[in-house]
Enzyme design. Structure first.
Site, PDB file in Angstrom:
ATOM      1  N   PHE A 168       0.845  -1.193   0.000  1.00 46.26           N
ATOM      2  CA  PHE A 168       0.000   0.000   0.000  1.00 46.26           C
ATOM      3  C   PHE A 168       0.885   1.249   0.000  1.00 46.26           C
ATOM      4  CE2 PHE A 168      -2.935   3.176   1.727  1.00 46.26           C
ATOM      5  CZ  PHE A 168      -3.981   2.982   0.845  1.00 46.26           C
ATOM      6  N   ASP A 219       1.608  -4.907   8.449  1.00 45.33           N
ATOM      7  CA  ASP A 219       0.423  -4.059   8.311  1.00 45.33           C
ATOM      8  C   ASP A 219      -0.787  -4.988   8.181  1.00 45.33           C
ATOM      9  OD1 ASP A 219      -1.696  -2.449   7.461  1.00 45.33           O
ATOM     10  OD2 ASP A 219      -0.445  -1.214   6.160  1.00 45.33           O
ATOM     11  N   TYR A 225     -11.151   1.300  10.310  1.00 44.06           N
ATOM     12  CA  TYR A 225     -12.359   1.661   9.564  1.00 44.06           C
ATOM     13  C   TYR A 225     -12.711   0.706   8.433  1.00 44.06           C
ATOM     14  CZ  TYR A 225      -8.986   4.070   6.459  1.00 44.06           C
ATOM     15  OH  TYR A 225      -7.934   4.385   5.627  1.00 44.06           O
ATOM     16  N   LYS A 226     -11.920  -0.324   8.215  1.00 42.43           N
ATOM     17  CA  LYS A 226     -12.243  -1.282   7.158  1.00 42.43           C
ATOM     18  C   LYS A 226     -13.100  -2.412   7.747  1.00 42.43           C
ATOM     19  CE  LYS A 226      -7.873  -0.214   4.792  1.00 42.43           C
ATOM     20  NZ  LYS A 226      -8.368   0.627   3.706  1.00 42.43           N
ATOM     21  N   ARG A 282     -11.932  -4.392  -7.659  1.00 42.71           N
ATOM     22  CA  ARG A 282     -11.703  -4.968  -6.331  1.00 42.71           C
ATOM     23  C   ARG A 282     -13.011  -5.088  -5.559  1.00 42.71           C
ATOM     24  NH1 ARG A 282      -7.991  -2.441  -1.562  1.00 42.71           N
ATOM     25  NH2 ARG A 282      -9.687  -0.926  -1.608  1.00 42.71           N
TER      26      ARG A 282
END
Length: 437
Positions: A128, A200, A225-226, A396
């Protein structure tokens, strides 16, 4: 045998987790396949946040740091996260953003390795971007070199893991492909050459089982928040292996990470253990929202006995992603779609990523962005990640088993078929790029 809508409804009828969907506010007509970017609103969150604002802040005022237990929120929520990532109580704090926490833990790992003479930080080329940006900045600042590799270079006789490597920094589940590393094996390989590991867990926590302590990992951070459903910009979390607890340095030595912040001494004395990862005054309202999200995930514990929430969720996640892959390949054949995510369960996160070759108009690009926009207009919400000369454009789709069912998967693919077969995605409005993709 071809899968039917009736088959999907039968799977929903047998799903032991189907009642967990009632924890969420889901807009009518929306099939949400983007929990890997932003989780759905827990029904409990608005009332809890209103209580914090109107009662605890409005009436309790500053007294609520004590009377409403605001002060220990980072540790209390950290203990909830620990149950989802294979950590022990007291090893995790919820605080700051993923990027800020990554800066802290990578700084700590580099500081530990400073005397070793090792100068390389290794990460994946497709990691990322914020992770790479943070690493690039820290390496420049601290005199290290960032080396980017492909995942295949972590193993074999020509492995990039050499005795020059100080830190191996990886995202457990790759955000672009959904490919998942074997954390235990990779960590062991890094330790074998004397490197420390920084993981991560942004696309892992709440999505796949994680075993930080069993893997003997060194440092980890993750997103709130995911899959943890903490709300936009929710606080993230940080973990450190207890074997490093008295050794690591925290570069952002704010008063909240002091051993005794209300002694107000002029010199910094770090809190013991992971508590020193705290920095400034904590965002109480945001933490209250995150706790509601964590509770939605932990509710799955009731369906798996001693196996924990993640074992139950993982079983359904794999079934949902298997179904999506099968339906796409059965019903969208000849449309130029290719599976990017590994088929192997041991190598797959909780998302399915596709690439596309534009067979009719190859010169005009893949059409991946426009296809995603056309699906969103129909209420099927996924997202798009742009490619480059080395990586394809990605369509995705994230699968959160807390609120997704098997009929949802069928209906999402039905829309997919229609968007492709009718050429709907070619419409001008779907080809105009938005700021957020």
């Amino acid at each position: 045998m071809t899968t039917t809508l009736a088959d999907c409804r039968a799977l929903d009828a047998q799903d032991p987790l189907r009642a967990l969907r009632d924890q969420f506010t889901l807009p009518e007509g929306v099939l949400y396949l983007d929990g890997n970017s932003l989780g759905v609103l827990p029904k409990a969150a608005p009332a809890r946040i209103a209580e914090v604002v109107t009662k605890e802040w409005g009436e309790g005022l500053i007294r609520s740091w004590n009377t409403a237990s605001w002060f220990d929120l980072p540790q209390r929520l950290g203990d909830k996260v620990a149950r989802l990532i294979g950590a022990a109580p007291g090893e995790v704090v919820c605080t700051d953003s993923t990027s800020v926490n990554l800066y802290k833990v990578l700084f700590a790992a580099l500081s530990q390795q400073k005397a070793s003479g090792r100068k390389l930080v290794v990460s994946e080329r497709s990691n990322f971007p914020t992770d790479l940006y943070i690493a690039e900045s820290l390496c420049r600042e601290r005199g290290f070199t960032l080396k980017l590799i492909d995942a295949s270079e972590l193993q074999g006789p020509n492995s990039a893991l050499t005795d020059e490597v100080a830190v191996l920094m990886l995202t457990h589940v790759n955000y672009r492909t959904g490919a998942m590393h074997d954390m235990k094996a990779v960590t062991a390989a890094a330790h074998a050459v004397g490197a420390l590991t920084v993981w991560d867990l942004a696309h892992s926590a709440g999505a796949v089982p994680v075993a930080l302590n069993d893997s003997n990992a060194d440092y980890a951070i993750g997103c709130g928040y995911k899959y943890l459903n903490g709300g936009p910009g929710a606080p993230a979390f940080a973990w450190v292996n207890t074997k490093h607890a008295g050794q690591f340095e925290q570069p952002l030595s704010g008063w909240w990470g002091h051993a005794a912040p209300f002694e107000f001494t002029p010199h910094y004395r770090p809190a013991p253990g992971v508590g020193r990862y705290l920095c400034g005054t904590q965002p109480v309202i945001a933490l209250a929202g995150l706790e509601c999200g964590l509770d939605t995930v932990l509710a799955a514990e009731a369906f798996n006995g001693t196996g924990g929430a993640m074992a139950a969720l993982r079983t359904k996640s794999l079934a949902l992603t298997d179904l999506f892959i099968r339906l796409i390949e059965e019903r969208c054949a000849g449309q130029g779609l290719s599976l990017v995510t590994p088929r192997d369960h041991a190598l797959r996160g909780s998302q399915v990523c596709l690439s596309r070759q534009n067979l009719e108009e190859p010169q005009s690009g893949s059409g991946a962005y426009a296809i995603v926009q056309a699906l969103i207009a129909r209420g099927v919400i996924g997202d798009y990640r742009a490619g480059d000369s080395q990586m394809p454009d990605i369509l995705r789709f994230g699968f959160t088993p807390l609120y997704l069912g098997f009929e949802d998967v069928w209906n999402a693919v039905e829309h997919f078929v229609q968007v492709l077969e009718t050429g709907e995605w070619r419409r001008a409005e779907f080809n105009r790029k938005n700021a957020v993709t």
